[in-house]
Scaffold this motif. Structure first.
Motif, mmCIF file in Angstrom:
data_model
loop_
_atom_site.group_PDB
_atom_site.id
_atom_site.type_symbol
_atom_site.label_atom_id
_atom_site.label_comp_id
_atom_site.label_asym_id
_atom_site.label_seq_id
_atom_site.Cartn_x
_atom_site.Cartn_y
_atom_site.Cartn_z
ATOM 1 N N ASN A 34 7.647 -3.807 6.353
ATOM 2 C CA ASN A 34 8.540 -2.784 5.693
ATOM 3 C C ASN A 34 9.175 -3.372 4.728
ATOM 4 N N MET A 35 9.195 -2.493 3.517
ATOM 5 C CA MET A 35 9.572 -2.884 2.259
ATOM 6 C C MET A 35 10.969 -2.131 1.988
ATOM 7 N N LEU A 36 11.766 -2.737 1.471
ATOM 8 C CA LEU A 36 13.089 -2.197 1.040
ATOM 9 C C LEU A 36 13.036 -1.816 -0.377
ATOM 10 N N ILE A 67 4.377 -1.168 3.620
ATOM 11 C CA ILE A 67 4.146 -1.684 2.662
ATOM 12 C C ILE A 67 2.661 -1.276 2.267
ATOM 13 N N LYS A 68 1.772 -0.685 3.159
ATOM 14 C CA LYS A 68 0.539 -0.269 2.413
ATOM 15 C C LYS A 68 0.661 0.965 1.566
ATOM 16 N N LYS A 69 1.654 1.910 2.156
ATOM 17 C CA LYS A 69 2.089 2.945 1.191
ATOM 18 C C LYS A 69 2.736 2.590 -0.050
ATOM 19 N N TYR A 70 3.428 1.594 0.005
ATOM 20 C CA TYR A 70 4.049 1.048 -1.182
ATOM 21 C C TYR A 70 3.099 0.753 -2.195
ATOM 22 N N TYR A 71 2.214 -0.302 -1.732
ATOM 23 C CA TYR A 71 1.543 -1.091 -2.687
ATOM 24 C C TYR A 71 0.019 0.193 -3.047
ATOM 25 N N ASP A 72 -0.149 0.985 -2.399
ATOM 26 C CA ASP A 72 -1.140 1.922 -2.758
ATOM 27 C C ASP A 72 -0.653 2.828 -3.821
ATOM 28 N N ASN A 73 0.725 3.266 -3.710
ATOM 29 C CA ASN A 73 1.330 4.101 -4.584
ATOM 30 C C ASN A 73 1.946 3.240 -5.833
ATOM 31 N N TYR A 74 1.687 2.001 -6.096
ATOM 32 C CA TYR A 74 2.280 0.996 -6.731
ATOM 33 C C TYR A 74 2.361 1.505 -8.186
ATOM 34 N N ASP A 75 3.260 1.580 -8.941
ATOM 35 C CA ASP A 75 3.444 1.805 -10.158
ATOM 36 C C ASP A 75 3.686 0.521 -11.273
ATOM 37 N N TYR A 76 2.775 0.257 -11.959
ATOM 38 C CA TYR A 76 3.038 -1.267 -12.822
ATOM 39 C C TYR A 76 4.103 -1.064 -14.012
ATOM 40 N N THR A 77 4.469 0.096 -14.309
ATOM 41 C CA THR A 77 5.292 0.242 -15.292
ATOM 42 C C THR A 77 6.673 0.258 -14.993
ATOM 43 N N LYS A 78 6.810 0.358 -13.692
ATOM 44 C CA LYS A 78 8.126 0.540 -13.040
ATOM 45 C C LYS A 78 9.051 -0.860 -13.159
ATOM 46 N N LYS A 79 10.355 -0.915 -13.566
ATOM 47 C CA LYS A 79 10.994 -2.201 -13.647
ATOM 48 C C LYS A 79 11.374 -2.404 -12.442
ATOM 49 N N ILE A 80 10.866 -3.359 -11.712
ATOM 50 C CA ILE A 80 11.348 -4.086 -10.529
ATOM 51 C C ILE A 80 11.362 -5.549 -10.299
ATOM 52 N N LYS A 110 -14.598 -10.823 17.199
ATOM 53 C CA LYS A 110 -15.874 -10.688 16.473
ATOM 54 C C LYS A 110 -15.532 -9.848 15.190
ATOM 55 N N PRO A 111 -16.376 -10.258 14.157
ATOM 56 C CA PRO A 111 -16.052 -9.566 12.891
ATOM 57 C C PRO A 111 -16.433 -8.376 12.834
ATOM 58 N N LYS A 112 -15.902 -7.448 12.226
ATOM 59 C CA LYS A 112 -16.228 -5.949 12.155
ATOM 60 C C LYS A 112 -15.881 -5.538 10.920
ATOM 61 N N LYS A 113 -16.765 -4.194 10.612
ATOM 62 C CA LYS A 113 -16.316 -3.638 9.291
ATOM 63 C C LYS A 113 -14.966 -3.202 9.518
ATOM 64 N N SER A 114 -13.941 -3.300 8.721
ATOM 65 C CA SER A 114 -12.751 -3.047 8.604
ATOM 66 C C SER A 114 -11.929 -3.204 7.212
ATOM 67 N N VAL A 115 -10.737 -2.540 7.539
ATOM 68 C CA VAL A 115 -9.766 -2.917 5.985
ATOM 69 C C VAL A 115 -8.421 -3.499 6.740
ATOM 70 N N GLY A 116 -7.998 -4.361 6.179
ATOM 71 C CA GLY A 116 -6.664 -4.984 6.550
ATOM 72 C C GLY A 116 -5.420 -5.456 5.445
ATOM 73 N N HIS A 117 -4.201 -5.397 5.921
ATOM 74 C CA HIS A 117 -3.319 -5.759 4.870
ATOM 75 C C HIS A 117 -2.373 -6.714 5.425
ATOM 76 N N ALA A 118 -1.333 -7.300 4.304
ATOM 77 C CA ALA A 118 -0.479 -8.033 4.923
ATOM 78 C C ALA A 118 0.679 -8.257 3.716
ATOM 79 N N CYS A 119 1.957 -8.663 4.101
ATOM 80 C CA CYS A 119 2.886 -8.852 3.017
ATOM 81 C C CYS A 119 3.479 -10.203 3.681
#
Lengths: 378, 198
Positions: A207-209, A217-230, A301-310
């Motif tokens: 969870n990102m504040l 966090i996935k939603k936050y970084y998928d929509n990340y805007d690099y021009t925003k001042k953070i 077992k390895p499998k075809k997948s997508v993962g994320h972490a923060c």
């Protein structure tokens, strides 16, 4: 001007910041996912545990593996210890020599032996504990997918707790130096972004504040805007979690009369020393109550997948996203570090610095810009 | 450590500092960090003068320590230091073989180096050994054995016998077998045996 991981080209009014560490993403494609952290831990020596843990957690997220509570405690402990060690390293090699009028760490070591030895004392003690918890430090090897390859030796636990307690006085003295010298003022409008939890300061999470909104966090970084001042990093963690800081850190926050959210990027340095106090206190507690029992290695077992972490690295929120194929090979990697997130604010901060071009030499102007860049923990 | 102290005293008697330029290229910074943490050993700063070459490129140091992966674009800069009489030291694994342990083949080796110092990062003991070596004028740190030698000396059971992949047999030793000691296989971070000799 070249500064560690970035090169700055300044030709008024344009500034370009190159993040060389993002080249690692391309190098990860084709690598075995479970091996990737051996590469990413070598991006930045101040964040080796952070990169390792973020990489492993992203794979666990992809494979649906839940590491045990004790393993997660071990990872949190490693992150706290790294945070203290890295803040110490950065403050004493980049910032504090400047406060004493030394050109660099070498002049500082020669002329200010007492203060230099304080830095070394904290470094050596933290290295001892980090090596015990990480198996090896830097580039820890105890963090593996689904488990911990090694736990701290139970017989040495008291020695490790003592090592942390031994540096309390030095960390407080470091904080005193920072408070005495942090007279820099600036005010900018930006968002402080960090992981968030209700009742503790999280270093691993989902969870990102951001601007009082909690976003996955996935939603936050998928929509990340690099021009925003953070701003992400110590200033954001202290701003967003100030009520959760404990011990001496809590007292310093009250005594300094900090108002939140913090809008002065120079105060990132003060927040580093506040975090050192806080995580030393919390880390001693965590280590005292920590179980050193060997952990079962979870089968997967390895499998075809997508993962994320923060994870909250010393320098700021660190996001990992992996696409993995059925053989466990990375087909796509995305790593977002503090450099990428803070660069828009850094550019604005440099452009708006009140520089007296008539009275300052070129060297002095570059020094001021370098100090501002250092405050962004690059 | 006894030899090291002798070297230190010899250096003090000479009264001329050995100038070491630190050139940080594309690495994580961990190797130079170890130098920063050891400036208070014996009379280190009485014998050595350290300069940051990224900020003082006009310096003509006695030694140039290079940390981080070297790409083709860096060769000219390093050549210039060499032409001015500096001895070139590849300091740490990245400058020696640029992530090759990870199978990443973007290797643009600099062949005209004088000394290699192994490690990822270079550890305290290697720094002590190396500083005494440069005072003796020796060119190459003499490590020609693999990690296996130390595993055998320390009664660490060979991971290969347990069918665990381990690169120790083809990796430069003298690392205290930190990884195999806890059952983690060697990934080869200290560079391959027999490669990149000058």
């Amino acid at each position: 001007m070249t500064h560690k991981n970035i090169s700055l080209e300044i030709s008024a009014p344009k500034i370009r910041i190159d993040d060389k560490s993002s080249l690692i993403e391309k190098k990860l494609v084709g690598q075995k996912a479970v091996f990737a952290h051996h590469i990413t831990s070598r991006i930045d020596h101040l964040m080796t545990a952070s990169h390792t843990i973020a990489s492993v957690e992203a794979i666990e997220n992809a494979y649906g593996i839940n590491a045990s509570a004790n393993v997660r405690r071990m990872r949190n402990l490693l992150l706290m210890l790294e945070l203290i060690s890295s803040h110490n390293e950065f403050l004493y090699t980049k910032i504090i020599p400047r406060f004493f009028g030394a050109a660099n760490i070498f002049e500082f070591a020669e002329k200010f032996k007492k203060e230099y030895n304080r830095y070394v004392h904290i470094s050596k003690k933290l290295n001892l504990v980090l090596s015990a918890v990480g198996g090896k430090y830097p580039h820890p090897i105890s963090v593996v997918v689904g488990s911990a390859a090694v736990m701290p030796d139970f017989d040495k636990k008291e020695q490790l707790i003592k090592a942390l307690k031994d540096v309390r006085h030095d960390v407080e003295k470091t904080n005193d130096i920072i408070i005495k010298n942090m007279t820099y003022k600036a005010e900018f409008d930006y968002l402080n972004v960090s992981l968030t939890e209700l009742d503790f300061v999280p270093l691993i999470g989902l969870n990102m504040l951001c601007n009082e909104s909690i976003i996955d966090i996935k939603k936050y970084y998928d929509n990340y805007d690099y021009t925003k001042k953070i701003m992400t990093g110590p200033i954001a963690r202290v701003s967003n979690n100030n009520k959760l800081f404990e011990g001496s850190a809590e007292k310093v926050i009250k005594k300094q009369g900090l108002s939140f959210p913090i809008k002065n990027p120079y105060l990132n340095i003060l927040c580093m020393s506040i975090e050192m106090l806080n995580f030393l206190h919390v880390g001693i507690d965590l280590l005292t109550n920590f179980s050193c029992e060997t952990e079962e290695v979870l089968k997967y077992k390895p499998k075809k997948s997508v993962g994320h972490a923060c994870v909250e690295s010393p320098k700021g929120a660190l996001f990992y996203n992996y696409h993995i194929d059925e053989k466990g090979i990375i087909t796509k990697a995305r790593i977002i570090s503090n450099i990428a997130q803070n660069s828009a604010l850094l550019e604005e901060s440099i452009k708006k610095m009140p520089i007296d071009f008539d009275r300052r030499t070129r060297r002095q102007i570059l020094d001021e810009i370098e100090f501002m860049t250092d405050c962004f923990y690059l | 450590m006894g030899l090291f102290l002798e070297v230190m005293l010899y250096g003090v008697l000479l009264m001329k500092k050995i100038k070491v330029g630190l050139l940080r290229l594309n690495g994580c910074g961990g190797c130079f960090s170890k130098i920063y943490q050891n400036l208070n050993i014996s009379k280190m700063l009485d014998i050595f003068e350290f300069v940051d070459l990224l900020k003082m490129a006009d310096e003509k140091p006695d030694y140039v320590f290079i940390e981080g992966a070297i790409n083709t674009g860096n060769h000219k800069l390093i050549d210039d230091f060499k032409k001015n009489g500096s001895k070139i030291v590849l300091f740490g694994s990245c400058s020696i073989d640029n992530f090759k342990f990870a199978g990443i083949d973007e290797h643009n080796p600099y062949h005209h180096f004088d000394i290699k110092v192994y490690g990822c990062p270079v550890d305290d003991r290697s720094i002590y050994d190396f500083l005494s070596l440069i005072n003796q004028g020796r060119n190459v740190l003499d490590i020609t054995y693999p990690v296996c030698k130390e595993c055998a000396e320390n009664n660490i059971l060979c991971l290969l016998l347990d069918k665990i992949d381990c690169n120790g047999y083809k990796t430069i030793g003298n690392c205290s077998t930190l990884c195999p000691k806890i059952g983690s296989s060697c990934i080869g971070c200290r560079t391959k045996l027999g490669e990149n000799d000058s």
